[in-house]
Motif scaffolding. Structure first.
Motif, PDB file in Angstrom:
ATOM      1  N   VAL A 191     -11.552  -5.637   8.796  1.00  0.00           N
ATOM      2  CA  VAL A 191     -12.447  -5.073   7.780  1.00  0.00           C
ATOM      3  C   VAL A 191     -13.132  -3.816   8.321  1.00  0.00           C
ATOM      4  O   VAL A 191     -13.268  -2.809   7.612  1.00  0.00           O
ATOM      5  CB  VAL A 191     -13.500  -6.109   7.344  1.00  0.00           C
ATOM      6  CG1 VAL A 191     -14.628  -5.448   6.558  1.00  0.00           C
ATOM      7  CG2 VAL A 191     -12.856  -7.211   6.516  1.00  0.00           C
TER       8      VAL A 191
ATOM      9  N   ASN B  97       0.805  -1.230   0.000  1.00  0.00           N
ATOM     10  CA  ASN B  97       0.000   0.000   0.000  1.00  0.00           C
ATOM     11  C   ASN B  97       0.833   1.273   0.000  1.00  0.00           C
ATOM     12  O   ASN B  97       0.269   2.368   0.005  1.00  0.00           O
ATOM     13  CB  ASN B  97      -0.940  -0.019   1.212  1.00  0.00           C
ATOM     14  CG  ASN B  97      -1.998  -1.088   1.086  1.00  0.00           C
ATOM     15  OD1 ASN B  97      -3.014  -0.911   0.431  1.00  0.00           O
ATOM     16  ND2 ASN B  97      -1.747  -2.235   1.720  1.00  0.00           N
TER      17      ASN B  97
ATOM     18  N   SER C 205     -16.587  -7.459   1.549  1.00  0.00           N
ATOM     19  CA  SER C 205     -15.927  -8.036   2.717  1.00  0.00           C
ATOM     20  C   SER C 205     -16.895  -8.877   3.541  1.00  0.00           C
ATOM     21  O   SER C 205     -16.525  -9.938   4.067  1.00  0.00           O
ATOM     22  CB  SER C 205     -15.319  -6.930   3.572  1.00  0.00           C
ATOM     23  OG  SER C 205     -14.355  -6.202   2.834  1.00  0.00           O
TER      24      SER C 205
ATOM     25  N   ASN D 274     -10.223 -10.198  -3.910  1.00  0.00           N
ATOM     26  CA  ASN D 274      -9.943  -8.881  -3.343  1.00  0.00           C
ATOM     27  C   ASN D 274      -9.474  -7.881  -4.386  1.00  0.00           C
ATOM     28  O   ASN D 274      -9.473  -6.670  -4.132  1.00  0.00           O
ATOM     29  CB  ASN D 274      -8.923  -9.011  -2.210  1.00  0.00           C
ATOM     30  CG  ASN D 274      -9.579  -9.419  -0.912  1.00  0.00           C
ATOM     31  OD1 ASN D 274     -10.023  -8.587  -0.129  1.00  0.00           O
ATOM     32  ND2 ASN D 274      -9.673 -10.725  -0.686  1.00  0.00           N
TER      33      ASN D 274
ATOM     34  N   THR E  75     -16.781  -1.940  -0.653  1.00  0.00           N
ATOM     35  CA  THR E  75     -15.837  -2.648   0.205  1.00  0.00           C
ATOM     36  C   THR E  75     -16.564  -3.380   1.324  1.00  0.00           C
ATOM     37  O   THR E  75     -16.261  -4.543   1.631  1.00  0.00           O
ATOM     38  CB  THR E  75     -14.821  -1.674   0.807  1.00  0.00           C
ATOM     39  OG1 THR E  75     -14.064  -1.078  -0.245  1.00  0.00           O
ATOM     40  CG2 THR E  75     -13.870  -2.384   1.760  1.00  0.00           C
TER      41      THR E  75
ATOM     42  N   LEU F 170     -10.733  -1.025   8.109  1.00  0.00           N
ATOM     43  CA  LEU F 170     -10.603  -0.603   6.709  1.00  0.00           C
ATOM     44  C   LEU F 170     -11.761   0.295   6.301  1.00  0.00           C
ATOM     45  O   LEU F 170     -11.549   1.371   5.707  1.00  0.00           O
ATOM     46  CB  LEU F 170     -10.544  -1.838   5.809  1.00  0.00           C
ATOM     47  CG  LEU F 170     -10.756  -1.616   4.299  1.00  0.00           C
ATOM     48  CD1 LEU F 170      -9.686  -0.698   3.721  1.00  0.00           C
ATOM     49  CD2 LEU F 170     -10.791  -2.952   3.560  1.00  0.00           C
TER      50      LEU F 170
ATOM     51  N   GLY G 101      -5.462   0.384   4.150  1.00  0.00           N
ATOM     52  CA  GLY G 101      -4.951  -0.547   3.147  1.00  0.00           C
ATOM     53  C   GLY G 101      -4.115  -1.650   3.760  1.00  0.00           C
ATOM     54  O   GLY G 101      -4.165  -2.811   3.315  1.00  0.00           O
TER      55      GLY G 101
ATOM     56  N   VAL H 159     -12.191  -5.560  -4.797  1.00  0.00           N
ATOM     57  CA  VAL H 159     -12.261  -4.503  -3.784  1.00  0.00           C
ATOM     58  C   VAL H 159     -11.433  -3.308  -4.238  1.00  0.00           C
ATOM     59  O   VAL H 159     -11.876  -2.155  -4.156  1.00  0.00           O
ATOM     60  CB  VAL H 159     -11.745  -5.011  -2.413  1.00  0.00           C
ATOM     61  CG1 VAL H 159     -11.707  -3.876  -1.397  1.00  0.00           C
ATOM     62  CG2 VAL H 159     -12.616  -6.141  -1.906  1.00  0.00           C
TER      63      VAL H 159
ATOM     64  N   TYR I 151      -6.689 -10.206   3.265  1.00  0.00           N
ATOM     65  CA  TYR I 151      -6.616 -11.136   2.142  1.00  0.00           C
ATOM     66  C   TYR I 151      -5.406 -12.058   2.213  1.00  0.00           C
ATOM     67  O   TYR I 151      -5.479 -13.217   1.778  1.00  0.00           O
ATOM     68  CB  TYR I 151      -6.721 -10.418   0.794  1.00  0.00           C
ATOM     69  CG  TYR I 151      -5.626  -9.463   0.390  1.00  0.00           C
ATOM     70  CD1 TYR I 151      -4.334  -9.889   0.106  1.00  0.00           C
ATOM     71  CD2 TYR I 151      -5.904  -8.104   0.201  1.00  0.00           C
ATOM     72  CE1 TYR I 151      -3.349  -9.002  -0.311  1.00  0.00           C
ATOM     73  CE2 TYR I 151      -4.931  -7.213  -0.208  1.00  0.00           C
ATOM     74  CZ  TYR I 151      -3.655  -7.666  -0.470  1.00  0.00           C
ATOM     75  OH  TYR I 151      -2.678  -6.795  -0.892  1.00  0.00           O
TER      76      TYR I 151
ATOM     77  N   TRP J  60      -6.453  -4.129   5.037  1.00  0.00           N
ATOM     78  CA  TRP J  60      -6.993  -4.888   3.899  1.00  0.00           C
ATOM     79  C   TRP J  60      -6.027  -5.995   3.482  1.00  0.00           C
ATOM     80  O   TRP J  60      -6.434  -7.139   3.265  1.00  0.00           O
ATOM     81  CB  TRP J  60      -7.259  -3.922   2.747  1.00  0.00           C
ATOM     82  CG  TRP J  60      -7.714  -4.541   1.467  1.00  0.00           C
ATOM     83  CD1 TRP J  60      -8.730  -5.444   1.309  1.00  0.00           C
ATOM     84  CD2 TRP J  60      -7.203  -4.275   0.151  1.00  0.00           C
ATOM     85  NE1 TRP J  60      -8.880  -5.756  -0.024  1.00  0.00           N
ATOM     86  CE2 TRP J  60      -7.961  -5.050  -0.752  1.00  0.00           C
ATOM     87  CE3 TRP J  60      -6.201  -3.445  -0.340  1.00  0.00           C
ATOM     88  CZ2 TRP J  60      -7.731  -5.035  -2.124  1.00  0.00           C
ATOM     89  CZ3 TRP J  60      -5.970  -3.422  -1.703  1.00  0.00           C
ATOM     90  CH2 TRP J  60      -6.720  -4.199  -2.588  1.00  0.00           C
ATOM     91  N   THR J  61      -4.754  -5.684   3.406  1.00  0.00           N
ATOM     92  CA  THR J  61      -3.762  -6.682   3.026  1.00  0.00           C
ATOM     93  C   THR J  61      -3.686  -7.798   4.065  1.00  0.00           C
ATOM     94  O   THR J  61      -3.566  -8.982   3.707  1.00  0.00           O
ATOM     95  CB  THR J  61      -2.380  -6.036   2.850  1.00  0.00           C
ATOM     96  OG1 THR J  61      -2.466  -5.015   1.846  1.00  0.00           O
ATOM     97  CG2 THR J  61      -1.343  -7.071   2.425  1.00  0.00           C
TER      98      THR J  61
END
Length: 296
Positions: free
Chosen positions: A223, A154, A255, A277, A251, A226, A180, A280, A187, A183-184
């Protein structure tokens, strides 16, 4: 033999994998770039050219990082069922050849960075080292390698903003960057869950092991962070309805579907959810893009 070796080099870059999984490094670049373009009213042709440069650069850097990861993990990969047939542990590609491939992919990335201003160059180099360069070692040092990967994947948010404005990003971009990272973690933890038993046996650390039986609940918390970060960034930067509906709403919906339908017993579903993802990233970018175009 030459065809098999060529295929092996290609597989090292992960470009043979489904496309959406390979875009996960690009989308944060697109978010930061589009937010900056909207802020300074960047003409659309210049924006499109910069977006293409970031697309090329992110794919080259992602491929280079994948090769480096396989070089560093070759001993682990020989012991893990899912990875033992990769080109390096299988002996299809030599370590020397993989190292040369890694360098050849990285050189044009440095070339692209050299055309920017000094601040962007500094941020770009930080993105390469230490962020991407040290990631393969994090699974040996910490239970949070997914968080470090989040920093690396990110970082493009901050770099893209700076490349347009020539100033360090304001607070909302840093908040988006933090979102971000979360988010990483989501996933890549889902992805890492497919190797939990092998990783435990060979001594690889990950959030998939750290979170244990509470992985779904903890990822739901990630989530939530995020979505809150997305909402704050949109509010602080005065983004409009397109962002609220597509970026934040999209998102949240994806999610919720992802965590509700994720089948931890189905190893194929780990990969499928990971790859999904990419959508997303698309949804967040489309919301920002809508507001950028609407404000021209």
């Amino acid at each position: 033999m030459a065809v098999k070796a060529a295929r092996g080099y290609f597989e090292l870059t992960r470009l043979h994998k489904p496309v959406m999984g390979n875009t996960l490094m690009f989308w944060p670049c697109a978010w930061g770039l589009t937010m900056a373009a909207r802020a300074v009213h960047l003409p659309l042709p210049i924006f499109a050219a910069k977006l293409a440069v970031f697309a090329i650069g992110s794919f080259l850097l992602h491929s280079s990082a994948c090769v480096l990861n396989d070089i560093c993990d070759v001993d682990f990969d020989r012991q893990v069922e899912r990875t033992r047939d990769r080109p390096l542990p299988a002996g299809v590609v030599s370590m020397r050849g993989a190292t040369m491939l890694c360098a050849s992919l990285l050189v044009p990335v440095l070339g692209l960075l050299s055309y920017g201003d000094q601040l962007s160059l500094i941020l770009g180099v930080i993105g390469i080292f230490p962020l991407h360069a040290l990631y393969p070692l994090m699974k040996r040092w910490t239970w949070w390698p997914q968080a470090w990967l989040g920093l690396a994947f990110n970082w493009g948010i901050l770099l893209a903003w700076t490349s347009v404005t020539r100033h360090l990003p304001p607070l909302p971009l840093w908040v988006l960057f933090f979102g971000g990272v979360c988010w990483t973690i989501v996933y890549d933890t889902i992805y890492a869950c497919q190797d939990r038993e092998d990783d435990r046996r060979v001594g690889v650390k990950s959030t998939a092991l750290l979170f244990g039986d509470y992985v779904r609940e903890i990822l739901a918390g990630m989530v939530a962070i995020l979505v809150l970060c997305l909402a704050y960034a949109g509010w602080a930067l005065h983004l409009g309805v397109g962002y609220a509906v597509l970026s934040v709403g999209g998102t949240l919906l994806h999610s919720a579907w992802q965590l509700a339908t994720w089948n931890e017993a189905d190893l194929k579903d780990h990969r499928a959810k990971f790859e999904s993802n990419g959508w997303v990233g698309v949804a967040i970018w489309l919301g920002i893009m809508y507001d950028y175009l609407n404000g021209m």
